[in-house]
Design an enzyme around this catalytic site. Sequence first.
Site: not given
Length: 694
Positions: A133, A380, A390
């Site tokens: 994104e 992850r 983030k």
Amino acid sequence: LMRSEVDGGAYLALGFAPSVWGLRTAAVAGKRAASWVQGRSLPEKVGWSASPRRKVAAAKRRCCARCAPRTAASVMAASSAKNVEAAAVTAKSEAVEAQDADDGMRANFIKTIVKHDLESGKHASIMTRFPPEPNGYLHLGHAKSICLNFGLAQEFGGMTNLRFDDTNPETEDDEYVRAITRDVHWLAGAEALQGDAPWAAVTHSSDWFEQMYTLAEILILQGDAYIDELPPEELKQMRGTLTEPGVDSPYRSRPIEESLDLFRRMRAGEFEDGAMVLRAKIDMSSSNMNLRDPALYRIKKNAGPHQRTGSTWCIYPMYDYAHVLSDAFERITHSLCTLEFEQHRALYDWILDVLEKPRPAGLAHDVHVPARPRQIEFSRLNQQYTVLSKRKLIKLVEEGHVQGWDDPRMPTISGMRRRGYPPAALRLFAERVGISKADNNIDMTVLEDCVREELNHSAPRAFATIKPIKLVITNWPAGKVETFEMPVHPLRPELGTRSLEFSGELFIDHTDFALEPPPKYFRLAPGRRVRLKFAYVVECDEVVYEDESEHQKIKELRCSYLPETRAGNTPEGMKKVKGIIQWLSCSHSAPATVRVYDRLFSAPAPGSATGNFLDDLNQNSLVELPCMVEPAVAAACGAHVRAQSGENAPKTSFQFERIGYFCPDDDCSSGHIVLNRVVTLKDTWGKIAAKSAQ
């Protein structure tokens, strides 16, 4: 099969190594032994008959680093195994995977799936995608995904798209798009930023907005979606909990024609943000919360213009809806996601199912789902002494705790590139941490070791003196200058040699002199001798202070040299000097500033003690020190300055001998050399000093 009752089989299994040595499929209660032995010879200096604890520990130290990350989970599984045969089956499975471990990407369950799909004819070739994104900079966790997606495609002759999932104009920006493009090119490209782009195409979810909207109308017409006007708070409340089913919205039975009309008016901009959403009609009693009539579209009139489509759209698809359809339109074969999307897979498949089913008469339309991608999840990356959220990274930047997204202390790809990490080191790191579904928490030393390993091979050597101390050779002929030849890289003779001038006034590093040397300190001290590397042996005769009354700050060291010790020669009868230090001629070196970076956080899990990750910021994560460097380093900094006008600025890292690896920073200018410490060397003396202090 071998049958044995074992306690803590992960360790005892190594004792069975002679029995399975050379076998391609070994049945041992403890997969560590099976995978360690496969294709590898036993340690020459390790016996296997007695003192098992000491010999197992020795074997573990010799176990190759490449095996360790993959077999860590195996050790845990085997040590808790009650059934020896079950452990043997698991060991055999890993042994089979190990057969192609050195053939491209290391064996993992995703690679096995891809290989099977190709061999079975399900796919003629593979297509993957990396879908960030554009709402922030990429970090180390993204690096793992980049290496996986591009690595699989490269190994199996497929292709990878770089896709921007741009479905939220509130948080997206062109700056992030440019940064992500640069980072992916640098990491996945064959020649970093110098070579061709590694992707098949750069795509965007917004490329398919019109098709997504058309398919949303089809969902409404099929009775699989409806417009809900409940306030967001009520929507959340009526979804239920993990232990209680959700409650049907009063709008769930709304007529199809009414929902279709409202959806079209949503697109026309007649309603304000939050007034209504388009929801999928699935099952409000499902145990999977993601199937309780999730939202597919929402209104974003007040979000401002989209960074690509401008003001064309005021409604935007939710990520789950855009993700699966973008995969399908791009004909992605394997959609690889991290484990937080595991529970979303049911919705991913539901969307494909309902859009693939035969449409009722009157719903014929030329927009169809052209492919059936498969979503696969993997764990992850979690790493100690940093944060990979983030949201937290944005907070660090916006509150000024770091100097931007590319601050060399940040775990962003931009920050690591600026610091001097080579892309090959990040690829090696991704290979070593591996791909699995198991939770992980990787120590920072794993990444640092990968950087050292790559730079040890590629970085030319250079002399540098940090916080330099002046050394004056009192018996050196006035005005005399000698030149010494030394290798650019001691293990790569093809790189040639470099020249350094030697004169009567030199600089040495501040750590190479001690007024009161501790035990086992072999560098320079009053009355002691030391060899200046590749040059002469000198003896410290006198210490001169800035203020002779205080004896605090050293002005210079006055030494005498032994002419007969030139270039490593030790005259007969002379005791060999143990200490060797580096040096630079005062008149043939350049001043610089070195930025000594440490870990950004002082705790392995930032915020674990107080709940606020900022409380664990390392206040000493950046220290600037004066330095003198040899001419080759100054020249590399000048080349970096000249190339900075473009994005393809070369980075030449150096190993400052016995100090660490350094490279030019982007703050270099024509009159100012700034160097970043990339990573330290393995500091044997530091360990000795720490042990002495205890």
